[in-house]
Design an enzyme around this catalytic site. Sequence first.
Site, short mmCIF file in Angstrom:
data_model
loop_
_atom_site.label_atom_id
_atom_site.label_comp_id
_atom_site.label_asym_id
_atom_site.label_seq_id
_atom_site.Cartn_x
_atom_site.Cartn_y
_atom_site.Cartn_z
N LYS A 143 0.86 -1.19 0.00
CA LYS A 143 0.00 0.00 0.00
C LYS A 143 0.89 1.23 0.00
CE LYS A 143 -4.48 1.00 0.27
NZ LYS A 143 -5.66 0.17 -0.04
N ASP A 145 -6.91 4.53 -4.23
CA ASP A 145 -7.63 4.35 -2.96
C ASP A 145 -8.26 5.73 -2.71
OD1 ASP A 145 -7.76 2.27 -0.53
OD2 ASP A 145 -7.58 4.24 0.37
#
Length: 445
Positions: free
Chosen positions: A126, A166
């Site tokens: 991430k 995201d």
Amino acid sequence: MSHEVEAFMQEVIGRDPDEPEFHQAVHEVAECVGPLLDRHPEYRRARILQRIVEPERVISFRVNWMDDNGDVQVNRGYRVQFNSALGPYKGGTRFHASVHLGIIKFLGFEQMFKNALTTLPMGGGKGGSDFSPKGKSDAEVRRFCHAYMNELYRHIGPSTDVPAGDNGCGGREIGYLYGQYKRLTNRFVGVFTGKGIDWGGSLIRREAAGYGTVYFAQELLATRGTSFEGKTVTVSGFGNLGYHAIEKLNELGARVVTIADEDGFVHDPDGIRGEKAAFVRDLWTVHRMSARDFAERYDLRFRPGKPWQVKCDVALPTATENEIQLEDAQQLVENGCMCVAEGANMPCTRDAVRLFAEHNVLFGPGKAANAGGVAVSGLEMSQNSMRLKWSRAEVDDRLRRIMKGIHDLCLETAADFGKPGNYVVGANVAGFRKVATAMLEQGLV
Ligand code: 2IT
């Protein structure tokens, strides 16, 4: 809490005391996998739990860019390459003022298990920055994205690490990021997912997280012999995920009565459908407008606070972590809510999840329920590797099958471990087992 979990958590917290969201995510997994470790003493011998909570690599970097006034701005960028046992690191990019290392670590940790559940060959990672596109001009967002990629490009690649979007990193940002990657490397490769449809993106990727969450919730409801037909549903965030959930819910005959953002929520008892729903789709991406603007445009009620006070059959938190606290969960339970599926990552606190379990509320944890986004990212990678493109129907069909597969695996695993109907146990044990087995088979690397 068992002594083992308590001692383990003290170790984790002691190492990085300022990462509460990461501790929360780790705690949930650690609590679930004890019986799995009992069954597999080799996991304990190889200290899999201790190794799995440690990212393989953490990259933190400076991002300097110039705003429209000619002033220099400095942000912090991150990429946490959490685990590559199952494939190249894979996971989204969050651009929001609240981002710090602990947030990216929690998201990367969740991503590792989520990706494992999809059955596609993806490790977990991430990234992101404490930069928020909200309130910035398009030119500022572009300059920031280019500056972010000026460092990131050397750490990623189609067989190394494949980022995606995201919160705060949507189609526009992915375009700028990918463009700069291409300029710096002189390569047109599948290094990002969520790309534009005409330049390597997959059909249904944009819809995938929202549709997937609804497909998962459909499976949850089916275990009680019911469906979305005629159900009242509350939704929070109305970004890419929230909007596409609303679209699918309308198609299935549900009535979506809320959308929300950081300032409050809109309550539309008639249901957000038709032209109103179409406007929600463009609300941020095209108009850069808020929930309040939406309420004003359609003469709807805008209220401060959270949408969980509105009576519903099903709640889909689609905004961000910890948006459903214990008191919100209490309100949902009192109002007769029968199902909560996490569209966002970890939107329910540990107390809220426990309350749902106590009251027999169907509960789909994010790493299972929202895996549709990254699942179609995996399919985008496959298509890029083949230099081919599948039809909408083909991708949607694969997405449906993957979501049903995840649902069934969670259910079977939960039953196998003596917790029938507990999808938290099912998802954590099934995801952990897959990553752990691969780590064991690959040796001490
Ligand atoms: O939380 C997530 O699963 C995402 N933001 C999507 C990750 C991806 O690589 O598609």
